[in-house]
Design a protein around this motif. Sequence first.
Motif, PDB file in Angstrom:
ATOM      1  N   TYR A   1       0.654  -1.211   0.080  1.00 45.60           N
ATOM      2  CA  TYR A   1      -0.144   0.042   0.210  1.00 45.60           C
ATOM      3  C   TYR A   1       0.802   1.078  -0.069  1.00 45.60           C
ATOM      4  CZ  TYR A   1       0.980  -0.997   4.970  1.00 45.60           C
ATOM      5  OH  TYR A   1       1.549  -1.448   6.228  1.00 45.60           O
ATOM      6  N   PRO A   2       0.451   2.276  -0.643  1.00 43.13           N
ATOM      7  CA  PRO A   2       1.339   3.682  -0.757  1.00 43.13           C
ATOM      8  C   PRO A   2       1.098   4.085   0.744  1.00 43.13           C
ATOM      9  CG  PRO A   2      -0.923   3.873  -1.810  1.00 43.13           C
ATOM     10  CD  PRO A   2      -0.882   2.251  -1.423  1.00 43.13           C
ATOM     11  N   ILE A   3       2.136   5.003   1.168  1.00 44.67           N
ATOM     12  CA  ILE A   3       2.114   5.770   2.093  1.00 44.67           C
ATOM     13  C   ILE A   3       3.107   7.062   1.719  1.00 44.67           C
ATOM     14  CG2 ILE A   3       3.168   6.080   4.482  1.00 44.67           C
ATOM     15  CD1 ILE A   3       3.203   2.942   4.820  1.00 44.67           C
ATOM     16  N   ARG A   4       2.271   8.024   1.950  1.00 44.02           N
ATOM     17  CA  ARG A   4       2.824   9.567   1.990  1.00 44.02           C
ATOM     18  C   ARG A   4       3.948   9.599   2.631  1.00 44.02           C
ATOM     19  NH1 ARG A   4       0.837  13.016  -1.507  1.00 44.02           N
ATOM     20  NH2 ARG A   4      -1.061  11.812  -1.814  1.00 44.02           N
ATOM     21  N   ALA A   5       5.122  10.535   2.117  1.00 36.60           N
ATOM     22  CA  ALA A   5       6.088  10.658   2.993  1.00 36.60           C
ATOM     23  C   ALA A   5       6.448  12.112   2.734  1.00 36.60           C
ATOM     24  CB  ALA A   5       7.134   9.584   2.744  1.00 36.60           C
ATOM     25  N   SER A   6       7.334  12.885   3.519  1.00 32.16           N
ATOM     26  CA  SER A   6       7.835  14.217   3.535  1.00 32.16           C
ATOM     27  C   SER A   6       9.294  14.101   3.861  1.00 32.16           C
ATOM     28  CB  SER A   6       7.265  15.229   4.022  1.00 32.16           C
ATOM     29  OG  SER A   6       7.562  16.660   3.716  1.00 32.16           O
ATOM     30  N   LEU A   7      10.088  14.715   2.951  1.00 33.33           N
ATOM     31  CA  LEU A   7      11.433  14.479   3.393  1.00 33.33           C
ATOM     32  C   LEU A   7      11.969  16.065   3.308  1.00 33.33           C
ATOM     33  CD1 LEU A   7      14.390  13.171   3.588  1.00 33.33           C
ATOM     34  CD2 LEU A   7      14.411  13.202   0.989  1.00 33.33           C
TER      35      LEU A   7
ATOM     36  N   ASP B   1       8.072  16.060  -1.388  1.00 30.80           N
ATOM     37  CA  ASP B   1       6.733  15.407  -1.032  1.00 30.80           C
ATOM     38  C   ASP B   1       6.728  14.068  -2.173  1.00 30.80           C
ATOM     39  OD1 ASP B   1       5.547  17.043   0.792  1.00 30.80           O
ATOM     40  OD2 ASP B   1       4.774  18.377  -0.733  1.00 30.80           O
ATOM     41  N   MET B   2       6.466  12.915  -1.473  1.00 27.29           N
ATOM     42  CA  MET B   2       6.510  11.769  -2.283  1.00 27.29           C
ATOM     43  C   MET B   2       5.705  10.563  -1.666  1.00 27.29           C
ATOM     44  SD  MET B   2      10.405  10.825  -1.000  1.00 27.29           S
ATOM     45  CE  MET B   2      11.059  10.807   0.555  1.00 27.29           C
TER      46      MET B   2
ATOM     47  N   GLY C   1       8.206  -0.751  -2.603  1.00 26.78           N
ATOM     48  CA  GLY C   1       9.758  -0.636  -2.705  1.00 26.78           C
ATOM     49  C   GLY C   1      10.363   0.400  -3.544  1.00 26.78           C
ATOM     50  N   GLN C   2       9.663   1.513  -3.660  1.00 22.57           N
ATOM     51  CA  GLN C   2      10.587   2.651  -4.215  1.00 22.57           C
ATOM     52  C   GLN C   2       9.750   3.874  -3.902  1.00 22.57           C
ATOM     53  OE1 GLN C   2      10.058   2.638  -8.516  1.00 22.57           O
ATOM     54  NE2 GLN C   2       7.967   1.886  -8.506  1.00 22.57           N
ATOM     55  N   PHE C   3      10.252   5.023  -4.130  1.00 16.39           N
ATOM     56  CA  PHE C   3       9.760   6.203  -3.787  1.00 16.39           C
ATOM     57  C   PHE C   3       9.426   7.133  -5.197  1.00 16.39           C
ATOM     58  CE2 PHE C   3      12.362   5.841   0.075  1.00 16.39           C
ATOM     59  CZ  PHE C   3      11.562   6.112   1.139  1.00 16.39           C
TER      60      PHE C   3
ATOM     61  N   VAL D   1      17.795   7.341   0.739  1.00 15.57           N
ATOM     62  CA  VAL D   1      16.373   7.447   0.461  1.00 15.57           C
ATOM     63  C   VAL D   1      16.307   6.467  -0.806  1.00 15.57           C
ATOM     64  CG1 VAL D   1      14.262   8.534  -0.171  1.00 15.57           C
ATOM     65  CG2 VAL D   1      16.161   9.692   0.893  1.00 15.57           C
ATOM     66  N   ASN D   2      16.359   5.108  -0.630  1.00 15.67           N
ATOM     67  CA  ASN D   2      16.354   4.184  -1.689  1.00 15.67           C
ATOM     68  C   ASN D   2      15.484   2.925  -1.477  1.00 15.67           C
ATOM     69  OD1 ASN D   2      17.458   2.821   0.686  1.00 15.67           O
ATOM     70  ND2 ASN D   2      19.575   3.234   0.093  1.00 15.67           N
ATOM     71  N   GLU D   3      15.716   1.775  -2.178  1.00 10.01           N
ATOM     72  CA  GLU D   3      14.601   0.769  -2.140  1.00 10.01           C
ATOM     73  C   GLU D   3      14.540   0.098  -0.735  1.00 10.01           C
ATOM     74  OE1 GLU D   3      15.701  -1.868  -5.060  1.00 10.01           O
ATOM     75  OE2 GLU D   3      15.267  -0.575  -6.751  1.00 10.01           O
ATOM     76  N   SER D   4      15.669  -0.016  -0.107  1.00 13.28           N
ATOM     77  CA  SER D   4      15.622  -0.583   1.331  1.00 13.28           C
ATOM     78  C   SER D   4      14.962   0.173   2.228  1.00 13.28           C
ATOM     79  CB  SER D   4      17.035  -0.645   1.832  1.00 13.28           C
ATOM     80  OG  SER D   4      17.442  -0.957   3.078  1.00 13.28           O
ATOM     81  N   LEU D   5      15.057   1.571   2.278  1.00 13.51           N
ATOM     82  CA  LEU D   5      14.178   2.509   3.177  1.00 13.51           C
ATOM     83  C   LEU D   5      12.649   2.559   2.755  1.00 13.51           C
ATOM     84  CD1 LEU D   5      14.358   4.308   5.245  1.00 13.51           C
ATOM     85  CD2 LEU D   5      14.546   6.182   3.631  1.00 13.51           C
TER      86      LEU D   5
END
Length: 267
Positions: free
Chosen positions: A152-158, A172-173, A178-180, A234-238
Amino acid sequence: MSAIRALRQLSTVSCRVAASRSASLAARSRLVSSVQVRAFSASARSFGQGTADVALSNSLSEELKYEKESVADSDKEPDFLREFKAQGKWQIEDIPYNDEVTLSRKFGNENMRLTFSIVDVRGEHDEGLDNESASEEGEEDAAQEEEVLTTYPIRASLSITKSNSPAALAIDMMCQEGQFVLENIAYYQDGNLVNHSTAEADWKRRGIYMGPQFDTLDVSLQDEFDKFLQERGVNESLALFIPEFAEFKEQAEYVKWLEGVKGFVDA
């Protein structure tokens, strides 16, 4: 004494005894009923002022028991979280009873803060339950639902600030599969506006140009931004860690919510 008079007296005595017994039984019944009412009232008062408090408390207890039993070793730190901490890159700021989680780290002279919310997890769960109730394809749909719940998508802010610059970037992303997926990158001349939650800061942020939609940028520029973030972790692992931690925190917060509500009802 004649037989008739004796019979009359015996009849009178029997009536008096019967009446006395009847009155005694009635009084005893009223006493028992009064005691039961007082006991129920006292029980209700011990759970606040309502008569439904006891039933609600019992339902909360059952739900709490089920949730604790359904999560094996709930008191232990899960492997994925222990491995993430062992990497030593990001620090987790997880405040109990809060929806938001912040991951922070330093990269050179930069301070990075990535914030996401578990609200998206609750929304996805609700949608999954609706889909399940409307589904008619049994186990296949259940497997598809499980897959959705893990992607599921989760909104994130960096936010990225620098110790030698007053400015900042705010990105904003969406974190999904497994990706941003970047939506936009805003530039702030006053970097203090990025992480401040005051009403004044919020008002000032509303008037700032937030940048173009990221997918409208030149493809080569998009690639360079991706490399910029990859280098900073800020990669696939994160992107894989965030949904898993959001799920873990949502479950923990739900258990605390049940405990808190039950404690309030029982007070």
